[in-house]
Design a protein around this motif. Structure first.
Motif, mmCIF file in Angstrom:
data_model
loop_
_atom_site.group_PDB
_atom_site.id
_atom_site.type_symbol
_atom_site.label_atom_id
_atom_site.label_comp_id
_atom_site.label_asym_id
_atom_site.label_seq_id
_atom_site.Cartn_x
_atom_site.Cartn_y
_atom_site.Cartn_z
ATOM 1 N N GLU A 41 0.831 -1.207 0.000
ATOM 2 C CA GLU A 41 0.000 0.000 0.000
ATOM 3 C C GLU A 41 0.863 1.253 0.000
ATOM 4 N N ASN A 45 0.958 4.193 -2.857
ATOM 5 C CA ASN A 45 0.815 5.608 -2.536
ATOM 6 C C ASN A 45 1.952 6.432 -3.124
ATOM 7 N N GLN A 132 -9.777 4.444 1.184
ATOM 8 C CA GLN A 132 -8.851 4.954 0.198
ATOM 9 C C GLN A 132 -7.965 3.867 -0.395
ATOM 10 N N SER A 133 -7.906 2.717 0.274
ATOM 11 C CA SER A 133 -7.101 1.602 -0.225
ATOM 12 C C SER A 133 -7.753 0.298 0.204
ATOM 13 N N TYR A 143 -5.592 -1.816 -4.590
ATOM 14 C CA TYR A 143 -5.742 -0.487 -5.169
ATOM 15 C C TYR A 143 -5.478 0.587 -4.128
ATOM 16 N N VAL A 144 -5.095 1.745 -4.580
ATOM 17 C CA VAL A 144 -4.993 2.968 -3.786
ATOM 18 C C VAL A 144 -5.571 4.093 -4.633
#
Length: 426
Positions: A41, A45, A132-133, A143-144
């Motif tokens: 993650e 980002n 958000q993730s 996903y982020v």
């Protein structure tokens, strides 16, 4: 029974240790999974930040154009720049740019391609989620997403690295678990042997005790039954004519009662149910009285009794049991003393320690015999010709223990055999 007990100890120990080890390895695997997910993650980002074209909607910028939280310009300067940290080595990812209405405006693929239909579905799933993730398990992706001034960026990457790392950790954990269980089994096998050793000894002693008790009770019962059969065959005889059989029956019955009383005393002591009433007793008077009682018996055997008893020695104890202790020790000394020798009885107090000792000159007790001298029904070779049950010294030892004392024995050809009861005066 001993084998079952040992197996049960091993099973319980391995079960408990197995649960503990499994818990530890489970915690390690969860931690490894969490760390891998967090690292992936963080890498995503960084990819979003590096590839972002605009500024985040809730971010301001400094003079260099780098975004920071509103109201935190001064403190932000002291914080590490994201580019100062070593970026995650994520070489395969897909970045999707969305407009303010959620339509895909651009797709950037880096060393990987995703089917357009699958990508649209993943974008839809990511947009629907408030987080958000996260991970999209059905497609094996993480996903982020991040909102900028006029667009939203979503970056996708495979989460295979998370699960491949978890798989390696699981394999290592399983190997370590089975290796640990083998070691624990061997240790448990050794420890269970030590644990059941006193139980095994007690079990063997109990079996021997039952066998010896049965043997000792069998003899007087046989005599009593034989006497009864004789008397029943003399149906016309008077009581006077059958007196010798009646007296023999009475004698054997008394022996049985004595044996049963002794066994009951030891059984109650083992169970801890024997309530010993303690009071201040004059041990000097007890020992002197017992010595006087054995004068006739010693005289018949041409044995002298010599006493060295310090007067007015008192002890916190039970008078009946101390009488029995003195009787047992003096009786043994007189019984097994050589003819024409002297039995020495001493009672002294040194400081707060009281010592009551009985010495005789007779056969030396060997080291092998001394190890078993206080065992129940144990009788040395010479004593087997003397009537008794082999319980006297066991009872004497238990009586001394009841008074928080210690009974010891020493035997040599020069000094003879000495039994010493030591008490601490409170």
């Amino acid at each position: 029974m001993i084998k079952k007990l040992r197996a049960r100890i091993i099973l319980i120990n391995m079960t408990l240790m197995g649960i503990v080890i499994l818990s530890i390895f489970a915690a390690v695997c969860v931690n490894a999974y969490s760390n891998a997910a967090n690292e992936l993650e963080r890498g995503l980002n960084q990819v979003v930040d590096i590839n972002g074209k605009g500024f985040s909607r809730d971010r301001a910028t400094d003079d260099s154009g780098f975004p920071f939280d509103k109201g935190e310009k001064e403190s932000y300067k002291d914080k590490p720049n994201i580019h100062d940290r070593e970026p995650m080595q994520i070489s395969s990812y897909v970045i999707v740019d969305l407009d303010t209405e959620g339509n895909i405006t651009k797709t950037t693929e880096n060393n990987v391609s995703i089917d357009s239909d699958d990508l649209e579905k993943c974008v839809e799933i990511a947009n629907e989620r408030t987080e958000q993730s996260g991970q999209i398990a059905d497609y094996g992706l993480m996903y982020v997403k991040k909102d900028f001034i006029d667009e939203r960026k979503i970056v996708f990457a495979s989460n295979n690295s998370i699960y491949s790392g978890l798989q390696k950790t699981l394999l290592i954990s399983v190997g370590l678990f089975f290796g640990s269980m083998v070691i624990i089994f061997l240790i448990s096998l050794w420890l269970s042997g030590l644990a059941v050793k006193p139980v095994k000894k007690a079990w063997e002693q109990q079996k021997q005790f039952v066998a010896d008790a049965s043997h000792e009770l069998k003899t007087p019962l046989t005599v009593i039954l034989a006497n009864n059969n004789i008397m029943m065959s003399h149906s016309l005889s008077t009581v006077e004519q059958e007196r010798k059989w009646l007296e023999s029956t009475e004698e054997e019955a008394q022996h049985m009662k004595q044996l049963i009383d002794q066994m009951l005393f030891l059984a109650k002591s083992d169970a801890g149910s024997a309530q010993v009433q303690l009071s201040e007793v004059n041990l000097s008077e007890i020992v002197e009285g017992s010595a006087l009682n054995f004068e006739p018996v010693a005289f018949e055997r041409e044995v002298l009794i010599d006493t060295d008893i310090e007067p007015d020695i008192t002890l916190e104890g039970n008078q009946l049991q101390l009488n029995q202790l003195a009787h047992i020790l003096i009786d043994n000394a007189v019984k097994y003393a050589d003819d024409g020798t002297t039995v020495t009885i001493t009672l002294h107090q040194k400081s707060e320690v009281i010592q009551f000792a009985v010495n005789n000159k007779g056969s030396v007790i060997s080291k092998e015999e001394m190890e078993h001298i206080f065992d129940r029904f144990y009788r040395a070779e010479k004593s087997r010709t003397t009537k008794g049950y082999g319980l006297g010294l066991s009872i004497a030892q238990q009586i001394v223990r009841n008074m928080s004392g210690k009974l010891t024995v020493q035997s040599s050809s020069g000094d003879g055999t000495t039994f010493t009861a030591t008490f601490a005066r409170k």
